[in-house]
Scaffold this motif. Structure first.
Motif, short mmCIF file in Angstrom:
data_model
loop_
_atom_site.label_atom_id
_atom_site.label_comp_id
_atom_site.label_asym_id
_atom_site.label_seq_id
_atom_site.Cartn_x
_atom_site.Cartn_y
_atom_site.Cartn_z
N ASN A 53 0.88 -0.87 -0.12
CA ASN A 53 -0.14 -0.63 0.07
C ASN A 53 0.30 1.03 0.03
O ASN A 53 0.53 2.24 0.84
N TRP A 54 1.56 0.94 -0.40
CA TRP A 54 3.09 2.84 -0.63
C TRP A 54 2.19 3.61 -1.77
O TRP A 54 1.71 3.11 -2.97
N LYS A 55 2.08 4.26 -1.19
CA LYS A 55 1.63 6.18 -1.96
C LYS A 55 3.21 7.09 -2.85
O LYS A 55 3.65 6.97 -1.12
N LEU A 56 3.40 6.73 -3.47
CA LEU A 56 4.43 8.41 -3.90
C LEU A 56 4.40 9.69 -3.29
O LEU A 56 3.31 10.48 -3.37
N ASN A 57 5.14 9.99 -2.29
CA ASN A 57 5.57 10.53 -1.42
C ASN A 57 5.54 12.35 -2.62
O ASN A 57 5.58 13.30 -2.61
N LYS A 58 7.00 11.65 -3.22
CA LYS A 58 7.44 12.52 -4.51
C LYS A 58 8.69 12.20 -4.77
O LYS A 58 9.06 11.25 -4.29
N THR A 59 9.39 12.91 -5.55
CA THR A 59 9.80 12.29 -6.97
C THR A 59 11.13 13.44 -6.82
O THR A 59 10.55 14.85 -6.54
N ILE A 60 12.45 13.15 -6.60
CA ILE A 60 13.53 14.01 -6.44
C ILE A 60 14.86 13.59 -7.22
O ILE A 60 15.00 12.37 -7.38
N GLN A 61 15.18 14.69 -8.05
CA GLN A 61 16.02 14.80 -9.11
C GLN A 61 17.66 14.48 -8.54
O GLN A 61 17.22 14.71 -7.09
N CYS A 62 17.84 13.37 -8.65
CA CYS A 62 19.35 13.11 -8.43
C CYS A 62 20.51 13.03 -8.97
O CYS A 62 20.47 12.96 -10.00
N ALA A 63 21.80 12.41 -8.42
CA ALA A 63 23.29 12.02 -9.55
C ALA A 63 23.44 11.14 -8.85
O ALA A 63 23.99 11.50 -7.54
N THR A 64 23.63 10.33 -9.62
CA THR A 64 24.01 8.98 -8.70
C THR A 64 25.49 8.66 -9.38
O THR A 64 26.31 10.09 -10.40
N GLY A 65 26.21 7.82 -8.70
CA GLY A 65 27.69 7.64 -9.05
C GLY A 65 28.15 7.10 -10.39
O GLY A 65 27.36 7.03 -11.68
N LYS A 66 29.22 7.68 -11.24
CA LYS A 66 29.88 7.30 -12.82
C LYS A 66 29.89 5.95 -13.27
O LYS A 66 30.22 5.57 -12.15
N ASN A 67 29.90 5.55 -13.89
CA ASN A 67 30.22 3.67 -14.25
C ASN A 67 31.89 3.38 -13.87
O ASN A 67 31.73 2.94 -13.43
#
Length: 456
Positions: free
Chosen positions: A355-369
């Protein structure tokens, strides 16, 4: 002629007193088999055939329900269950002097085993197949074959179609399809169940079909459910793609148990082998896996592909919620966090498993290859409002740990707290998950320890 003779014999079987063919196995029928239990799906048919003296067990008081059945054994059980008198005097050379020759001869003489099928070579000790079993049962019941579209995905012939049409053999359901498994062998439990269904059919075919139709309805519901699950999975497979970093080994190399003490060799990897980079250390050493082998390898022997472009095709709110609930993610906190490396987005859900409801979506930057973010399922633990790494000459605010040195934190800042690198929306970090200062503070403030984090 043989069919008429068999019909007469069957008519006699129908007037045998009811106690000879109990409709159901009840508690007062003794179960002397040590390996048959009331929660077994075959419990009732096995005991019913045993009460008819059509099938017995072994000297050690076992039934051995998963043992396969030979053709001779099945014929004997079938004839004894239907009280068909066993005749002498038939001469079929292939089975002469076999322990079951009179049973098999009787079945052939009465058309239960078509002589065209026998063709001088019955092979009584060969394991019986499901299609052979179905053919004998239909002949025993003198059922007229149905020429219709096959309900099965693995066979199309009159025997299997008729067995299904008469609710005698319904098949098994897998991946939204119905399978007859015509050439699979038959266990003693399966043989017992099929013969008991045939007995019920003989006693009252209309009533039997009416009751068995309920089983068909349940099968159809299961098929529809499985097909929907497959469609859902196919949809999510197109929307949610793994973001593993796959590198190629440029020369034969050794794998070590650690990067800081590279002397304990745990394996070797050959030139040209493709390996998955799980995580790295200062872009100099990488922990990799291929097959069942994992270990540290020098970055000097790896050809790491460039960072791929960010997927800009966003999922809808309904798709996001549907996906995490379909996957059955659980959390020890009222939040669940999904880091979508492919789209460089961090999704925060509130609620609970299923019963998960979307709270918010955040732009991010993950690790380089060359310094990828570790992938998998983790749990939020410690946090702090500031750190600075002299090696990288970079710091960040509002860090939240989810796996060792892997953190959520703000964009890169210098030692004075000034923005050093504001990049978001593409692979840019040394492995941590960068967020805007505002969003990192939100994660720091509201996402508690125990929250499940899925990085994919």
């Amino acid at each position: 002629m043989r069919k008429e003779r068999l019909k007469a014999v069957m008519a006699m079987a129908l007037i045998i007193p009811a106690l000879c063919m109990p409709a159901k196995v009840t508690a007062d029928i003794n179960n002397s088999f040590s390996d048959i239990h009331s929660n077994n799906w075959f419990y009732s048919p096995v005991l019913r055939l045993n009460s008819l003296k059509a099938i017995s067990g072994f000297p050690d008081n076992t039934f051995r329900p998963y043992n396969y059945t030979t053709k001779a054994e099945f014929v004997k059980i079938l004839l004894d269950a239907f009280k068909i008198p066993v005749e002498n005097g038939h001469d079929y050379s292939n089975i002469k002097d076999h322990w079951a020759d009179n049973y098999v001869s009787t079945a052939i003489a009465n058309g239960i085993i078509p002589e065209s099928t026998y063709n001088g070579s019955f092979m009584p000790d060969k394991l019986i197949t499901r299609i052979e079993m179905a053919s004998m049962i239909l002949s025993m019941l003198n059922v007229q074959y149905v020429n219709d579209k096959s309900p099965f995905d693995d066979i199309s012939n009159e025997v299997s179609t008729t067995a299904f049409h008469e609710y005698l053999i319904m098949g098994s359901i897998k991946d939204g399809k119905r399978y007859f498994k015509p050439y699979s062998n038959v266990t003693r439990a399966e043989a017992s169940a099929a013969i008991v269904r045939a007995i019920d059919y003989m006693e009252n075919s209309n009533g039997y079909k009416k009751n068995s139709h309920k089983e068909l309805v349940q099968q159809e519901k299961l098929i529809a459910k499985q097909k929907e699950e497959i469609r859902t999975q196919e949809l999510y497979n197109t929307l949610v793609k793994p973001s593993a970093v796959i590198a190629q080994v440029t020369e034969n190399a050794k794998l070590f148990s650690s990067y800081y003490a590279p002397y304990n060799v745990v394996g070797t990897v050959n030139k040209g082998t493709k390996v998955e980079i799980i995580y790295g250390m200062y872009t100099q050493w990488f922990y990799v896996s291929y097959g069942n082998v994992k270990g540290w390898v020098s970055g000097k022997v790896l050809s790491i592909p460039p960072d791929p472009p960010t997927n800009t095709n966003k999922m809808t709110k309904e798709q996001l919620e549907g996906f995490v609930n379909y996957k059955g993610f659980a959390s020890n906190a009222p939040y669940f966090v999904w880091v979508d490396i492919d789209r460089q987005l961090t999704h925060v859900f509130s609620g609970s498993k299923g019963n998960w409801k979307l709270n918010k979506t955040i732009q991010c930057a993950t690790g380089k290859n060359e310094s990828p973010t570790i992938r998998g399922i983790f749990t939020v633990s410690r946090r702090g409002d500031w750190f600075y790494n002299p090696r990288y000459r970079s710091g960040a605010k509002y860090w939240v740990e989810f796996s060792g040195d892997y953190l959520f934190h703000s964009i890169s800042l210098d030692s004075y707290g000034n923005i050093k690198d504001p990049t978001l929306g593409k692979r840019a970090s040394s492995g941590c998950i960068r967020l805007s200062i505002e969003d990192s503070k939100w994660i720091y403030t509201y996402i508690p320890a125990g929250t499940t984090v899925w990085v994919y």
